[in-house]
Write an enzyme that holds these catalytic residues in place. Structure first.
Site, PDB file in Angstrom:
ATOM      1  N   ARG A 190     -28.472 -34.807 101.747  1.00  0.00           N
ATOM      2  CA  ARG A 190     -27.758 -35.181 100.525  1.00  0.00           C
ATOM      3  C   ARG A 190     -26.327 -34.666 100.613  1.00  0.00           C
ATOM      4  NH1 ARG A 190     -31.262 -38.246  99.976  1.00  0.00           N
ATOM      5  NH2 ARG A 190     -32.634 -38.630  98.172  1.00  0.00           N
TER       6      ARG A 190
ATOM      7  N   HIS B 284     -25.491 -44.252 104.179  1.00  0.00           N
ATOM      8  CA  HIS B 284     -26.820 -43.807 103.722  1.00  0.00           C
ATOM      9  C   HIS B 284     -27.892 -44.713 104.338  1.00  0.00           C
ATOM     10  CE1 HIS B 284     -28.771 -41.351 100.262  1.00  0.00           C
ATOM     11  NE2 HIS B 284     -29.652 -41.565 101.228  1.00  0.00           N
TER      12      HIS B 284
ATOM     13  N   GLU C  91     -21.410 -41.733  96.159  1.00  0.00           N
ATOM     14  CA  GLU C  91     -21.751 -42.918  96.941  1.00  0.00           C
ATOM     15  C   GLU C  91     -21.662 -44.160  96.066  1.00  0.00           C
ATOM     16  OE1 GLU C  91     -25.528 -42.368  98.891  1.00  0.00           O
ATOM     17  OE2 GLU C  91     -24.856 -40.578  99.948  1.00  0.00           O
TER      18      GLU C  91
END
Length: 338
Positions: A249, A296, A277
């Site tokens: 993360r 991601h 993000e």
């Protein structure tokens, strides 16, 4: 004598996500055992959840499923199992519902972990053996011996690997790196001596891990106490020439401090996650040559999606048959879950 009515299973996914996650064969098995209901295009919303869950004993959820909050659960007390075809459940169900035995929950995080582990290893081998750069040099007709000397590789088995976090992905990474005989350091305050011996790792402080590792990989959940656990002081300890990987993360790292350290050119960072993000178009990370970026994507593959959905369906079928669940989120797991 008429057959008993089938139990109802609600698939709380959009039609597109349902197609992406649930293998046709798995859904056919589910339909043979249960009455399956699912929203049509545009029907999945927080307001629609009570209606979609009417009469449902089991809900299959995934990315895009609205939160099953206390108000929804109070209206639909027939719901007994949530089979999540994804990983994190923190934003999906209230933890007190699990702690009070009101609701059982399973997840498919193991399959996301498999994909993340492969992604990490791909980045490691790319950094150690330079396959893309070698191919580019050959295409550019760089002198044979000069190219080989310029991009002389390194053996993984001779590297010290530092893993932060001994959750399911961290443990997968231990097996991957140990297969190549690498020395593995581990930092996890919840790891006991028995598990350290079982894993065959060296338990160290975070500072020691950062200072001694040639390859660093983060696998820590995002919790209030882990926010910015790696800041300027920690990044300054990273060895020159190290490979620093974050597929966990973005909140684990002080991003501004990381940018400042990367500008010195001392080490390379592989980043799949970020504090905000999607990553801003004007983020300085995009312009740094020693920042290898991904959107991601580490846990995402075509086969991973289908495994996630198949596991959620299998858990639903096991529950309906009264069989033990294989991927249940237990009460003991909640404090350290993402």
């Amino acid at each position: 004598m008429s057959e008993p009515a089938k139990p109802t299973v609600a698939i709380l996914l959009t039609p597109q996500m349902r197609k992406q996650l649930i293998p046709p064969g798995a859904e056919a098995q589910l339909s043979a055992r249960a009455r399956v209901v699912a929203p049509a295009d545009g029907e999945l919303s927080a307001a629609a959840l009570p209606g979609l869950l009417e009469g449902a004993t089991v809900a299959i959820t995934g990315w895009g499923t609205p939160r099953l909050d206390e108000a929804v659960l109070a209206q639909r007390d027939d719901l007994q199992l949530v089979a999540h075809a994804a990983g994190s459940i923190r934003q999906l169900v209230p933890f007190p519902a699990i702690e009070s035995d009101r609701l059982r929950v399973t997840h498919s995080a193991v399959h996301i972990g498999e994909a993340v582990a492969e992604f990490v290893m791909a980045q490691v081998f790319n950094a150690l053996r330079h396959p893309v750069e070698l191919a580019e040099g050959m295409r550019a007709r760089e002198p044979w011996l000069a190219l080989r000397s310029r991009l002389l590789g390194r053996l993984l088995g001779e590297q010290t690997v530092g893993l932060a976090g001994a959750g399911y992905i961290g443990r997968m990474m231990v097996r991957q790196f140990k297969a190549f005989s690498a020395r593995v350091l581990m930092h996890d305050p919840f790891l006991d001596d028995a598990r350290v011996t079982e894993l065959g790792v060296e338990l160290v402080s975070l500072d020691q891990l950062l200072a001694e590792s040639d390859i660093i990989s983060l696998h820590v959940p995002s919790l209030p106490e882990t926010r910015h656990m790696i800041g300027a002081a920690q990044l300054a300890r990273v060895k020159d020439g190290a490979l620093f990987i974050n597929t966990a993360r973005g909140a684990l790292i002080d991003e501004e401090a990381l940018i400042a350290e990367l500008r010195k050119g001392r080490f390379t960072a592989v980043l799949d996650v970020y504090e905000k993000e999607p990553l801003a178009d004007d983020s300085p990370l995009r312009a740094l040559p020693n920042a290898i970026l991904a959107p991601h994507a580490a846990g995402h593959t075509h086969e991973t999606y289908l495994r996630q959905g198949a596991t959620a369906v299998d858990e639903a079928l096991r529950f309906l048959a009264g069989a033990p669940l294989r991927h249940e989120v237990t009460k003991s797991m909640l404090p350290n879950m993402a």
